[in-house]
Design a protein around this motif. Sequence first.
Motif, PDB file in Angstrom:
ATOM      1  N   GLN A 248      -8.722  16.255  -6.035  1.00 21.25           N
ATOM      2  CA  GLN A 248      -9.648  17.344  -5.288  1.00 21.25           C
ATOM      3  C   GLN A 248      -9.983  16.736  -4.063  1.00 21.25           C
ATOM      4  O   GLN A 248     -10.273  15.634  -3.743  1.00 21.25           O
ATOM      5  CB  GLN A 248     -10.520  17.903  -6.146  1.00 21.25           C
ATOM      6  CG  GLN A 248     -10.023  18.523  -7.573  1.00 21.25           C
ATOM      7  CD  GLN A 248     -11.441  19.060  -7.967  1.00 21.25           C
ATOM      8  OE1 GLN A 248     -12.419  18.632  -7.972  1.00 21.25           O
ATOM      9  NE2 GLN A 248     -11.013  20.006  -9.084  1.00 21.25           N
ATOM     10  N   PRO A 249     -10.153  17.765  -2.942  1.00 20.81           N
ATOM     11  CA  PRO A 249     -10.703  17.413  -1.814  1.00 20.81           C
ATOM     12  C   PRO A 249     -11.938  16.689  -1.959  1.00 20.81           C
ATOM     13  O   PRO A 249     -12.777  17.342  -2.820  1.00 20.81           O
ATOM     14  CB  PRO A 249     -10.941  18.870  -1.079  1.00 20.81           C
ATOM     15  CG  PRO A 249      -9.731  19.531  -1.574  1.00 20.81           C
ATOM     16  CD  PRO A 249      -9.671  19.278  -3.046  1.00 20.81           C
ATOM     17  N   GLY A 250     -12.539  15.818  -1.344  1.00 30.02           N
ATOM     18  CA  GLY A 250     -13.728  15.204  -1.481  1.00 30.02           C
ATOM     19  C   GLY A 250     -13.650  14.037  -2.295  1.00 30.02           C
ATOM     20  O   GLY A 250     -14.499  13.231  -2.353  1.00 30.02           O
ATOM     21  N   GLY A 251     -12.621  13.697  -2.945  1.00 32.53           N
ATOM     22  CA  GLY A 251     -12.397  12.815  -3.967  1.00 32.53           C
ATOM     23  C   GLY A 251     -11.895  11.631  -3.275  1.00 32.53           C
ATOM     24  O   GLY A 251     -11.885  11.317  -2.203  1.00 32.53           O
ATOM     25  N   SER A 252     -11.650  10.395  -4.272  1.00 29.84           N
ATOM     26  CA  SER A 252     -11.354   9.048  -3.821  1.00 29.84           C
ATOM     27  C   SER A 252     -10.191   8.627  -4.623  1.00 29.84           C
ATOM     28  O   SER A 252      -9.817   9.067  -5.743  1.00 29.84           O
ATOM     29  CB  SER A 252     -12.399   8.163  -4.003  1.00 29.84           C
ATOM     30  OG  SER A 252     -13.607   8.410  -3.086  1.00 29.84           O
ATOM     31  N   LEU A 253      -9.328   7.960  -3.992  1.00 33.18           N
ATOM     32  CA  LEU A 253      -8.038   7.108  -4.586  1.00 33.18           C
ATOM     33  C   LEU A 253      -8.108   5.803  -4.088  1.00 33.18           C
ATOM     34  O   LEU A 253      -8.354   5.472  -3.027  1.00 33.18           O
ATOM     35  CB  LEU A 253      -6.733   8.050  -4.222  1.00 33.18           C
ATOM     36  CG  LEU A 253      -6.489   9.308  -5.266  1.00 33.18           C
ATOM     37  CD1 LEU A 253      -5.238   9.679  -4.610  1.00 33.18           C
ATOM     38  CD2 LEU A 253      -6.345   8.850  -6.671  1.00 33.18           C
ATOM     39  N   ARG A 254      -7.317   4.835  -4.911  1.00 38.20           N
ATOM     40  CA  ARG A 254      -7.327   3.524  -4.468  1.00 38.20           C
ATOM     41  C   ARG A 254      -5.716   3.297  -4.639  1.00 38.20           C
ATOM     42  O   ARG A 254      -5.316   3.272  -5.626  1.00 38.20           O
ATOM     43  CB  ARG A 254      -8.008   2.664  -4.906  1.00 38.20           C
ATOM     44  CG  ARG A 254      -8.016   1.220  -4.559  1.00 38.20           C
ATOM     45  CD  ARG A 254      -8.683   0.218  -5.459  1.00 38.20           C
ATOM     46  NE  ARG A 254      -8.867  -1.081  -4.830  1.00 38.20           N
ATOM     47  CZ  ARG A 254      -8.977  -2.297  -5.284  1.00 38.20           C
ATOM     48  NH1 ARG A 254      -8.868  -2.492  -6.721  1.00 38.20           N
ATOM     49  NH2 ARG A 254      -9.368  -3.242  -4.827  1.00 38.20           N
ATOM     50  N   LEU A 255      -5.021   2.866  -3.514  1.00 34.64           N
ATOM     51  CA  LEU A 255      -3.642   2.591  -3.335  1.00 34.64           C
ATOM     52  C   LEU A 255      -3.638   0.948  -3.481  1.00 34.64           C
ATOM     53  O   LEU A 255      -4.258   0.301  -2.742  1.00 34.64           O
ATOM     54  CB  LEU A 255      -2.776   3.094  -2.357  1.00 34.64           C
ATOM     55  CG  LEU A 255      -2.852   4.465  -2.086  1.00 34.64           C
ATOM     56  CD1 LEU A 255      -2.153   5.018  -1.090  1.00 34.64           C
ATOM     57  CD2 LEU A 255      -2.471   5.317  -3.267  1.00 34.64           C
ATOM     58  N   SER A 256      -2.513   0.689  -4.178  1.00 33.85           N
ATOM     59  CA  SER A 256      -2.236  -0.946  -4.145  1.00 33.85           C
ATOM     60  C   SER A 256      -0.927  -1.251  -3.863  1.00 33.85           C
ATOM     61  O   SER A 256      -0.100  -0.488  -4.286  1.00 33.85           O
ATOM     62  CB  SER A 256      -2.435  -1.519  -5.446  1.00 33.85           C
ATOM     63  OG  SER A 256      -3.853  -1.348  -6.157  1.00 33.85           O
ATOM     64  N   CYS A 257      -0.585  -2.358  -3.307  1.00 38.77           N
ATOM     65  CA  CYS A 257       0.629  -2.820  -2.907  1.00 38.77           C
ATOM     66  C   CYS A 257       0.759  -4.223  -3.097  1.00 38.77           C
ATOM     67  O   CYS A 257       0.248  -4.883  -2.389  1.00 38.77           O
ATOM     68  CB  CYS A 257       1.159  -2.122  -1.630  1.00 38.77           C
ATOM     69  SG  CYS A 257       2.859  -2.984  -0.745  1.00 38.77           S
ATOM     70  N   ALA A 258       1.758  -4.607  -4.222  1.00 39.26           N
ATOM     71  CA  ALA A 258       2.066  -6.078  -4.388  1.00 39.26           C
ATOM     72  C   ALA A 258       3.316  -6.190  -3.723  1.00 39.26           C
ATOM     73  O   ALA A 258       4.443  -5.961  -4.221  1.00 39.26           O
ATOM     74  CB  ALA A 258       1.857  -6.165  -5.868  1.00 39.26           C
ATOM     75  N   ALA A 259       3.374  -7.322  -3.124  1.00 37.51           N
ATOM     76  CA  ALA A 259       4.593  -8.257  -2.679  1.00 37.51           C
ATOM     77  C   ALA A 259       4.867  -9.171  -3.580  1.00 37.51           C
ATOM     78  O   ALA A 259       4.088  -9.823  -4.044  1.00 37.51           O
ATOM     79  CB  ALA A 259       4.111  -8.650  -1.220  1.00 37.51           C
ATOM     80  N   SER A 260       6.018  -9.395  -3.818  1.00 38.71           N
ATOM     81  CA  SER A 260       6.957 -10.391  -4.715  1.00 38.71           C
ATOM     82  C   SER A 260       7.961 -10.760  -4.246  1.00 38.71           C
ATOM     83  O   SER A 260       8.835 -10.010  -3.373  1.00 38.71           O
ATOM     84  CB  SER A 260       6.893  -9.853  -5.944  1.00 38.71           C
ATOM     85  OG  SER A 260       7.789  -8.922  -6.202  1.00 38.71           O
ATOM     86  N   GLY A 261       8.554 -11.983  -4.809  1.00 38.54           N
ATOM     87  CA  GLY A 261       9.690 -12.484  -4.288  1.00 38.54           C
ATOM     88  C   GLY A 261       9.539 -13.806  -3.443  1.00 38.54           C
ATOM     89  O   GLY A 261       8.189 -14.565  -3.650  1.00 38.54           O
ATOM     90  N   SER A 262      10.567 -14.258  -2.645  1.00 41.24           N
ATOM     91  CA  SER A 262      10.372 -15.555  -2.013  1.00 41.24           C
ATOM     92  C   SER A 262       9.691 -15.527  -0.664  1.00 41.24           C
ATOM     93  O   SER A 262      10.304 -15.218   0.349  1.00 41.24           O
ATOM     94  CB  SER A 262      12.097 -16.033  -1.772  1.00 41.24           C
ATOM     95  OG  SER A 262      11.831 -17.141  -0.971  1.00 41.24           O
ATOM     96  N   ILE A 263       8.315 -15.470  -0.798  1.00 37.27           N
ATOM     97  CA  ILE A 263       7.494 -15.406   0.138  1.00 37.27           C
ATOM     98  C   ILE A 263       6.893 -16.468   0.583  1.00 37.27           C
ATOM     99  O   ILE A 263       6.117 -17.109  -0.164  1.00 37.27           O
ATOM    100  CB  ILE A 263       6.134 -14.296  -0.130  1.00 37.27           C
ATOM    101  CG1 ILE A 263       7.068 -12.779  -0.622  1.00 37.27           C
ATOM    102  CG2 ILE A 263       5.446 -14.134   0.840  1.00 37.27           C
ATOM    103  CD1 ILE A 263       6.133 -11.724  -0.996  1.00 37.27           C
ATOM    104  N   PHE A 264       6.861 -17.030   1.926  1.00 34.64           N
ATOM    105  CA  PHE A 264       6.238 -18.013   2.378  1.00 34.64           C
ATOM    106  C   PHE A 264       4.990 -17.343   2.861  1.00 34.64           C
ATOM    107  O   PHE A 264       3.720 -18.088   2.517  1.00 34.64           O
ATOM    108  CB  PHE A 264       6.871 -18.679   3.383  1.00 34.64           C
ATOM    109  CG  PHE A 264       6.092 -19.650   4.146  1.00 34.64           C
ATOM    110  CD1 PHE A 264       5.783 -19.606   5.368  1.00 34.64           C
ATOM    111  CD2 PHE A 264       5.961 -21.167   3.518  1.00 34.64           C
ATOM    112  CE1 PHE A 264       4.962 -20.767   6.129  1.00 34.64           C
ATOM    113  CE2 PHE A 264       5.175 -22.257   4.157  1.00 34.64           C
ATOM    114  CZ  PHE A 264       4.717 -21.980   5.550  1.00 34.64           C
TER     115      PHE A 264
END
Length: 122
Positions: free
Chosen positions: A13-29
């Motif tokens: 609803q308007p005025g509310g909150s959400l939290r997005l996450s983004c996870a990176a995986s793989g051959s990461i240096f």
Amino acid sequence: QVQLVESGGGLMQPGGSLRLSCAASGSIFSINTIGWYRQGPGNERELVATITSGGTTNYADSVKGRFTISRDGAENTVYLQMNSLKPEDTAVYYCNAGVITRLPSARYLEIWGQGTLVTVSS
């Protein structure tokens, strides 16, 4: 291969909150700048917020003071805390990262996630 997986979207609803996450995986240096973009109905994709490896943040004017981006370097994860949501925040939110892969390839890749839908409606 490197991939980004977003989560946390949904209906709020308007005025509310959400939290997005983004996870990176793989051959990461390492991950340089990582951030969030969004594409609303009938609109072009636009920047929401980014954060560099040194912690410098950048926000779109439309979300300043309401959204906060943060990252967990050890977990290769970036978060977007979205408060005081408005109907105009409705969009598919995409994670984007500049990644340097591990040896032997050691390439720079720009990676996009598949997107997560955020709908703000009463």
